[in-house]
Scaffold this motif. Structure first.
Motif, mmCIF file in Angstrom:
data_model
loop_
_atom_site.group_PDB
_atom_site.id
_atom_site.type_symbol
_atom_site.label_atom_id
_atom_site.label_comp_id
_atom_site.label_asym_id
_atom_site.label_seq_id
_atom_site.Cartn_x
_atom_site.Cartn_y
_atom_site.Cartn_z
ATOM 1 N N THR A 40 14.243 20.887 17.501
ATOM 2 C CA THR A 40 13.314 20.783 18.626
ATOM 3 C C THR A 40 13.572 19.555 19.484
ATOM 4 O O THR A 40 12.808 19.263 20.409
ATOM 5 N N GLU A 61 15.800 18.007 22.252
ATOM 6 C CA GLU A 61 16.775 18.413 23.262
ATOM 7 C C GLU A 61 18.016 17.536 23.262
ATOM 8 O O GLU A 61 19.109 17.986 23.614
ATOM 9 N N ASP A 74 20.295 27.227 20.221
ATOM 10 C CA ASP A 74 19.316 26.894 21.246
ATOM 11 C C ASP A 74 18.144 26.124 20.655
ATOM 12 O O ASP A 74 17.917 26.133 19.439
ATOM 13 N N LEU A 75 17.415 25.473 21.525
ATOM 14 C CA LEU A 75 16.234 24.720 21.125
ATOM 15 C C LEU A 75 15.261 25.626 20.377
ATOM 16 O O LEU A 75 14.994 26.746 20.799
ATOM 17 N N ILE A 133 20.234 19.018 20.496
ATOM 18 C CA ILE A 133 20.684 20.380 20.766
ATOM 19 C C ILE A 133 21.680 20.458 21.924
ATOM 20 O O ILE A 133 22.456 21.394 22.020
#
Length: 198
Positions: free
Chosen positions: A43, A45, A54-55, A48
């Motif tokens: 979670t 950013e 993906d988040l 990631i």
């Protein structure tokens, strides 16, 4: 969605200290604390941005990541700080690949929590992973990884760990909807022999 099994990597902003903290590796455990660590990574950013997934938007995303990536992976480990318990501060993965003719390579990937960027943790982990790769799988000729060109921090991490930049792969892959250039880095078994003689 990983190009030829190689992993994109993120580093620790390249501000490696002279005395990085000692680190250890451990496997994922089916515990609420390890699940929370995965959820925290997924979670953020900043973490990631250069990774293939993906988040995470919800708990189910983390569950799917654990079921589809962590548990079946041939060599997934948490990075932990020595003397600070087993709380993960990063992740590292190795994947062996048989390229035929008895020649083998291992792909490396890693990430570190942003709060600890600049402490030399990713560099130390990469150095340790070189040894793990050559000792874990016999007949390995090279450890390799791919890095986004706009990720200079991870490039510095790899160079400090002894990896050589081999090439820039122009427009090599579509990553999160954009065509991207990547740099290929490697550490060969012959490099290991040379470093042991220094």
């Amino acid at each position: 969605m990983r190009p030829e099994g190689s992993y994109l990597t993120i580093g620790d902003e390249g501000r490696t200290t002279d005395h990085p903290p000692a680190i250890t590796f451990r496997q994922f455990e089916q515990s609420e604390s390890d699940f929370a660590a995965i959820m925290d990574f997924g979670t953020d950013e900043r973490v990631i941005r250069f990774l293939h997934f993906d988040l995470f938007r919800c708990r189910d995303d983390a569950v799917r990541f654990i079921d589809n990536f962590v548990l079946p992976h041939p060599w997934f480990r948490f990075i932990c700080l020595s003397g600070a318990g087993d709380q993960p501060v990063g992740m590292v993965v190795l994947r062996p690949e048989d390229t035929g003719g008895g020649r083998r390579r291992v792909s490396l990937g890693y990430s570190v929590v942003p709060e600890l960027w600049g402490r030399g943790i990713a560099t130390e982990a990469a150095k340790m992973m070189i040894e793990v790769a050559f000792e874990q799988w016999s007949g390995v000729d090279r450890v390799q990884t791919l890095v986004m060109l706009d990720n200079p921090a991870s490039q510095r991490v790899l160079e400090k760990a002894g990896f050589q930049r081999e090439a820039v792969l122009r427009k090599y892959m579509i990553f999160k909807g954009q065509i991207r250039d990547l740099a290929m880095y490697s550490f060969l078994s012959t490099d290991r022999m040379l470093s042991h003689h220094d």
